[in-house]
Scaffold this motif. Structure first.
Motif, PDB file in Angstrom:
ATOM      1  N   GLU A  25      10.265   3.330 -10.899  1.00 26.57           N
ATOM      2  CA  GLU A  25       9.557   4.557 -10.542  1.00 26.57           C
ATOM      3  C   GLU A  25      10.534   5.715 -10.350  1.00 26.57           C
ATOM      4  OE1 GLU A  25       5.906   5.783  -7.496  1.00 26.57           O
ATOM      5  OE2 GLU A  25       6.695   3.725  -7.493  1.00 26.57           O
ATOM      6  N   LEU A  26      11.657   5.429  -9.700  1.00 30.97           N
ATOM      7  CA  LEU A  26      12.655   6.473  -9.482  1.00 30.97           C
ATOM      8  C   LEU A  26      13.269   6.926 -10.804  1.00 30.97           C
ATOM      9  CD1 LEU A  26      14.461   8.242  -7.719  1.00 30.97           C
ATOM     10  CD2 LEU A  26      15.979   6.267  -7.420  1.00 30.97           C
ATOM     11  N   ILE A  27      13.622   5.986 -11.665  1.00 27.61           N
ATOM     12  CA  ILE A  27      14.219   6.346 -12.947  1.00 27.61           C
ATOM     13  C   ILE A  27      13.257   7.187 -13.772  1.00 27.61           C
ATOM     14  CG2 ILE A  27      14.967   5.420 -15.179  1.00 27.61           C
ATOM     15  CD1 ILE A  27      16.275   3.113 -13.674  1.00 27.61           C
ATOM     16  N   ASP A  28      11.985   6.806 -13.808  1.00 28.67           N
ATOM     17  CA  ASP A  28      10.992   7.579 -14.569  1.00 28.67           C
ATOM     18  C   ASP A  28      10.917   9.014 -14.063  1.00 28.67           C
ATOM     19  OD1 ASP A  28      10.417   5.361 -16.086  1.00 28.67           O
ATOM     20  OD2 ASP A  28       8.569   4.841 -15.000  1.00 28.67           O
ATOM     21  N   ALA A  29      10.982   9.188 -12.739  1.00 32.08           N
ATOM     22  CA  ALA A  29      10.899  10.532 -12.171  1.00 32.08           C
ATOM     23  C   ALA A  29      12.129  11.359 -12.526  1.00 32.08           C
ATOM     24  CB  ALA A  29      10.744  10.444 -10.652  1.00 32.08           C
ATOM     25  N   VAL A  30      13.298  10.750 -12.488  1.00 33.49           N
ATOM     26  CA  VAL A  30      14.541  11.460 -12.805  1.00 33.49           C
ATOM     27  C   VAL A  30      14.555  11.870 -14.281  1.00 33.49           C
ATOM     28  CG1 VAL A  30      17.044  11.203 -12.989  1.00 33.49           C
ATOM     29  CG2 VAL A  30      15.867  10.404 -10.939  1.00 33.49           C
ATOM     30  N   VAL A  31      14.135  10.961 -15.148  1.00 29.42           N
ATOM     31  CA  VAL A  31      14.101  11.267 -16.581  1.00 29.42           C
ATOM     32  C   VAL A  31      13.102  12.388 -16.858  1.00 29.42           C
ATOM     33  CG1 VAL A  31      13.461  10.348 -18.841  1.00 29.42           C
ATOM     34  CG2 VAL A  31      14.853   8.971 -17.286  1.00 29.42           C
ATOM     35  N   ALA A  32      11.926  12.298 -16.249  1.00 24.44           N
ATOM     36  CA  ALA A  32      10.897  13.311 -16.487  1.00 24.44           C
ATOM     37  C   ALA A  32      11.344  14.683 -16.014  1.00 24.44           C
ATOM     38  CB  ALA A  32       9.602  12.905 -15.789  1.00 24.44           C
ATOM     39  N   ASP A  78      13.594  10.225  -1.193  1.00 24.36           N
ATOM     40  CA  ASP A  78      13.730  11.233  -0.151  1.00 24.36           C
ATOM     41  C   ASP A  78      13.551  10.591   1.229  1.00 24.36           C
ATOM     42  OD1 ASP A  78      13.732  13.410   1.496  1.00 24.36           O
ATOM     43  OD2 ASP A  78      12.098  14.478   0.491  1.00 24.36           O
ATOM     44  N   THR A  79      14.655  10.422   1.945  1.00 27.91           N
ATOM     45  CA  THR A  79      14.606   9.742   3.240  1.00 27.91           C
ATOM     46  C   THR A  79      13.970  10.590   4.340  1.00 27.91           C
ATOM     47  OG1 THR A  79      16.885  10.489   3.650  1.00 27.91           O
ATOM     48  CG2 THR A  79      16.582   8.272   2.746  1.00 27.91           C
ATOM     49  N   GLY A  83      14.883   2.141   4.242  1.00 29.77           N
ATOM     50  CA  GLY A  83      14.738   0.796   3.682  1.00 29.77           C
ATOM     51  C   GLY A  83      14.039   0.820   2.339  1.00 29.77           C
ATOM     52  N   ILE A  84      13.200   1.842   2.116  1.00 29.31           N
ATOM     53  CA  ILE A  84      12.603   2.059   0.801  1.00 29.31           C
ATOM     54  C   ILE A  84      13.505   3.086   0.126  1.00 29.31           C
ATOM     55  CG2 ILE A  84      10.497   2.648  -0.465  1.00 29.31           C
ATOM     56  CD1 ILE A  84       8.946   2.182   2.145  1.00 29.31           C
ATOM     57  N   SER A  85      14.640   2.640  -0.345  1.00 29.92           N
ATOM     58  CA  SER A  85      15.652   3.600  -0.789  1.00 29.92           C
ATOM     59  C   SER A  85      16.342   3.130  -2.057  1.00 29.92           C
ATOM     60  CB  SER A  85      16.691   3.830   0.313  1.00 29.92           C
ATOM     61  OG  SER A  85      17.281   2.616   0.710  1.00 29.92           O
ATOM     62  N   ALA A  86      16.741   4.100  -2.861  1.00 22.28           N
ATOM     63  CA  ALA A  86      17.483   3.854  -4.093  1.00 22.28           C
ATOM     64  C   ALA A  86      18.020   5.191  -4.584  1.00 22.28           C
ATOM     65  CB  ALA A  86      16.597   3.212  -5.159  1.00 22.28           C
ATOM     66  N   GLU A  87      19.086   5.146  -5.360  1.00 22.19           N
ATOM     67  CA  GLU A  87      19.666   6.332  -5.983  1.00 22.19           C
ATOM     68  C   GLU A  87      19.976   6.000  -7.439  1.00 22.19           C
ATOM     69  OE1 GLU A  87      22.668   8.454  -3.167  1.00 22.19           O
ATOM     70  OE2 GLU A  87      22.643   6.347  -2.568  1.00 22.19           O
ATOM     71  N   VAL A  88      19.896   6.991  -8.310  1.00 20.04           N
ATOM     72  CA  VAL A  88      20.215   6.778  -9.715  1.00 20.04           C
ATOM     73  C   VAL A  88      21.026   7.958 -10.235  1.00 20.04           C
ATOM     74  CG1 VAL A  88      18.028   7.773 -10.534  1.00 20.04           C
ATOM     75  CG2 VAL A  88      19.288   6.176 -11.982  1.00 20.04           C
ATOM     76  N   PHE A  89      22.001   7.669 -11.095  1.00 21.62           N
ATOM     77  CA  PHE A  89      22.874   8.690 -11.676  1.00 21.62           C
ATOM     78  C   PHE A  89      23.536   8.090 -12.909  1.00 21.62           C
ATOM     79  CE2 PHE A  89      24.335   6.699  -7.769  1.00 21.62           C
ATOM     80  CZ  PHE A  89      25.424   5.942  -8.191  1.00 21.62           C
ATOM     81  N   THR A  90      24.224   8.912 -13.670  1.00 22.43           N
ATOM     82  CA  THR A  90      24.872   8.406 -14.879  1.00 22.43           C
ATOM     83  C   THR A  90      26.252   7.858 -14.556  1.00 22.43           C
ATOM     84  OG1 THR A  90      25.883  10.537 -15.411  1.00 22.43           O
ATOM     85  CG2 THR A  90      23.669  10.100 -16.306  1.00 22.43           C
ATOM     86  N   ALA A  91      26.721   6.971 -15.420  1.00 16.64           N
ATOM     87  CA  ALA A  91      28.072   6.439 -15.261  1.00 16.64           C
ATOM     88  C   ALA A  91      29.107   7.556 -15.375  1.00 16.64           C
ATOM     89  CB  ALA A  91      28.327   5.359 -16.310  1.00 16.64           C
ATOM     90  N   ALA A 108       9.475  10.832  -3.742  1.00 18.16           N
ATOM     91  CA  ALA A 108       8.682   9.946  -2.890  1.00 18.16           C
ATOM     92  C   ALA A 108       7.770   9.117  -3.789  1.00 18.16           C
ATOM     93  CB  ALA A 108       7.858  10.747  -1.892  1.00 18.16           C
ATOM     94  N   PRO A 109       7.857   7.804  -3.739  1.00 13.88           N
ATOM     95  CA  PRO A 109       7.028   6.969  -4.618  1.00 13.88           C
ATOM     96  C   PRO A 109       5.551   7.060  -4.272  1.00 13.88           C
ATOM     97  CG  PRO A 109       8.219   5.620  -3.024  1.00 13.88           C
ATOM     98  CD  PRO A 109       8.743   7.007  -2.876  1.00 13.88           C
ATOM     99  N   ALA A 110       4.724   6.674  -5.208  1.00 13.09           N
ATOM    100  CA  ALA A 110       3.276   6.828  -5.059  1.00 13.09           C
ATOM    101  C   ALA A 110       2.724   6.080  -3.850  1.00 13.09           C
ATOM    102  CB  ALA A 110       2.574   6.358  -6.339  1.00 13.09           C
ATOM    103  N   ASP A 111       3.288   4.914  -3.544  1.00 16.99           N
ATOM    104  CA  ASP A 111       2.777   4.101  -2.435  1.00 16.99           C
ATOM    105  C   ASP A 111       3.557   4.312  -1.148  1.00 16.99           C
ATOM    106  OD1 ASP A 111       0.614   2.782  -3.771  1.00 16.99           O
ATOM    107  OD2 ASP A 111       2.104   1.591  -4.862  1.00 16.99           O
ATOM    108  N   ASN A 112       4.171   5.475  -1.027  1.00 14.73           N
ATOM    109  CA  ASN A 112       4.891   5.810   0.195  1.00 14.73           C
ATOM    110  C   ASN A 112       3.948   5.709   1.394  1.00 14.73           C
ATOM    111  OD1 ASN A 112       6.613   6.933   2.141  1.00 14.73           O
ATOM    112  ND2 ASN A 112       6.099   9.025   1.550  1.00 14.73           N
ATOM    113  N   PRO A 113       4.300   4.912   2.401  1.00 13.92           N
ATOM    114  CA  PRO A 113       3.384   4.734   3.535  1.00 13.92           C
ATOM    115  C   PRO A 113       3.329   5.929   4.474  1.00 13.92           C
ATOM    116  CG  PRO A 113       5.430   3.568   3.948  1.00 13.92           C
ATOM    117  CD  PRO A 113       5.513   4.088   2.532  1.00 13.92           C
TER     118      PRO A 113
END
Length: 470
Positions: free
Chosen positions: A110-117, A126-127, A133-141, A174-179
């Motif tokens: 979900e995060l990758i799709d948002a970054v690409v879009a 977004d913390t 705990g519902i966390s992740a980061e994405v970037f290029t090498a 923020a993912p779709a199922d963010n509580p």
């Protein structure tokens, strides 16, 4: 294009040492995190340190077939660069941490799709809006390698991505199922209480690797919501403060007992954390030991601690007055089990001005060093209000309310209202744990929060429930 998930992990956690190998769902925590991240085919590698104790992580992961690399304990950024050295510049790197087992491959998707879009090079959950705990980061090498070459500050090397955020900008997602509520639905493994919560979350799952993160969070949300409404956040700038904070005067005293019941103390502190209370206020300097009893080891650093310092002996030289302040603060650090206080307040304005202001300057030095976040005074008399504006950098004022409402007299209230308008946080000490007293204080416009001296968890619940309904 390849995507590699790099999971950082070490055994030397300051708040929960050894957590990477603590059992969750029948396997070590770090193994569960890695398997959940790789279940849809992502390349996964765990980046741990070369310290001897992290042999345990490396040995276990190698035995179960999960790739692992090792590097500097302090240079985590360097570990990430090395763990992705074979990737092409445009390949993606995902950063996860080994104490967040709820995150999974679906969250990464979900995060990758948002970054690409959105066309960003760097993006993260977004913390500020999403539970820890519902966390992740994405970037290029390529971006990671540039950070590895350019970032030189120890903070940047330890935390991996600050340089990327500063230089490249960021997509906050923020993912779709963010509580919702980031405090209420926290699902990281940072202290013993967290570990208990996470373990229970996975206990009855037949497929702990395959269960979607959204289902786990929905289950957690139901359990948290059943406890009652969360403490409301005070409307003020600066560090998070809830409208109700826990006082220590009565905690653990039940019936006519003259000693505190340790199990009740721990129950009260656990309930305060579970319902989102932000701070505990040790209004008596001796109560810092109660904070330690209530928070260690299960709730370490889950509540900000505000300490009222002992009354100073004024028949002393400025040097000895400074020594008294230093001794009091250092004792508080030792009692609460960490070299960090959310606040420290003098017992009176006279103490703050003692030694021609030498005591206030010494306390201000702790604030400047970052070991005390906010500093202030506890009022004893209405006459003290008139000179509060002479204390540079004043952050906190504790006002005694209750049977004596002299601080609510118009002239005094106007001065306190002016201080609140200038950004000074005002806490009301109401002297008991009744909902009526707390609500009366919260109706005063210049009061940010009320200190509730709850003896039991039920006492605290009663005030929190009433405050939520007002």
């Amino acid at each position: 294009m390849r995507t590699r998930v790099v999971i950082q992990s070490r055994l030397s956690s300051s708040r929960l040492p050894g957590k990477a190998l603590m059992n969750v769902a029948g396997m070590p925590l770090i193994e569960l995190v890695a398997r959940r991240a790789s279940r849809t085919g992502y390349e996964v590698i765990v980046a741990t340190s070369v310290e001897p104790y992290d042999d345990r992580i490396a040995t276990h992961l190698e035995r179960v077939g999960i790739p692992v690399m090792r590097g500097s304990l302090d240079d985590v950024l360097g570990r990430f660069v090395e763990a992705t050295a074979d990737l092409a510049p445009g390949d993606r790197v995902v950063r996860l941490t080994g104490d967040n087992p709820v995150a999974d491959a679906a969250l990464v998707d979900e995060l990758i799709d948002a970054v690409v879009a959105d066309g960003h090079t760097y993006g993260r959950i977004d913390t500020e809006r999403v539970a820890e705990g519902i966390s992740a980061e994405v970037f290029t090498a390529e971006a990671l390698r540039e950070a590895g070459e350019q970032a030189y500050l120890p903070y940047d090397r330890e935390h991996v991505t600050p340089w990327l955020r500063r230089e490249l900008g960021e997509l906050l997602f923020a993912p779709a199922d963010n509580p919702g509520d980031p405090v209420a639905y926290r699902c990281t493994t940072d202290c013993l209480n967290d570990y208990d919560r996470i373990s229970r979350l996975f206990d009855d799952e037949p497929d702990p690797v395959g269960v979607p993160w959204s289902r786990l969070v929905a289950k957690l949300k139901n359990a948290v919501d059943a406890l009652g409404p969360m403490a409301r956040r005070a409307d003020r700038p600066g560090p998070r403060l809830t409208e109700v904070v826990l006082g220590t005067r009565r905690v653990g005293y039940t019936g006519h007992s003259e000693t505190r019941d340790g199990s009740v103390v721990r129950d009260v502190f656990a309930q305060a954390v579970n319902r989102g209370v932000s701070h505990v206020v040790a209004a008596d300097p001796r109560d810092t030991e109660v904070v330690r009893q209530g928070t260690l080891p299960a709730l370490q650093q889950r509540l900000g601690t505000i300490v009222r310092l002992p009354v100073l002996a004024h028949d002393a030289t400025p040097r000895h007055l400074i020594t008294q302040v230093r001794a009091a603060v250092e004792r508080a650090f030792a009692d609460v089990g960490q070299r960090k206080l959310a606040g420290a307040v003098f017992s009176s304005v006279d103490d703050a001005f003692a030694g021609d202001g030498a005591t206030w300057k010494r306390l201000s030095d702790y604030k400047l060093a970052g070991s005390v976040t906010e500093i202030g005074v506890s009022l004893r008399d209405t006459q003290e209000v008139a000179i509060l504006d002479q204390l540079p950098g004043l952050d906190l004022v504790i006002v005694p309310l209750g049977r004596d409402d002299r601080f609510l007299a118009q002239a005094i209230a106007d001065r306190l209202d002016d201080l609140a308008a200038q950004g000074v946080t005002i806490l009301a000490s109401v002297g008991d744990a009744t909902a009526g007293a707390a609500l009366a204080a919260l109706r005063v416009p210049w009061i940010d929060a009320v200190i509730v001296d709850a003896a039991t968890a039920d006492d605290l619940d009663g005030v929190l429930d009433a405050a939520a309904d007002r």
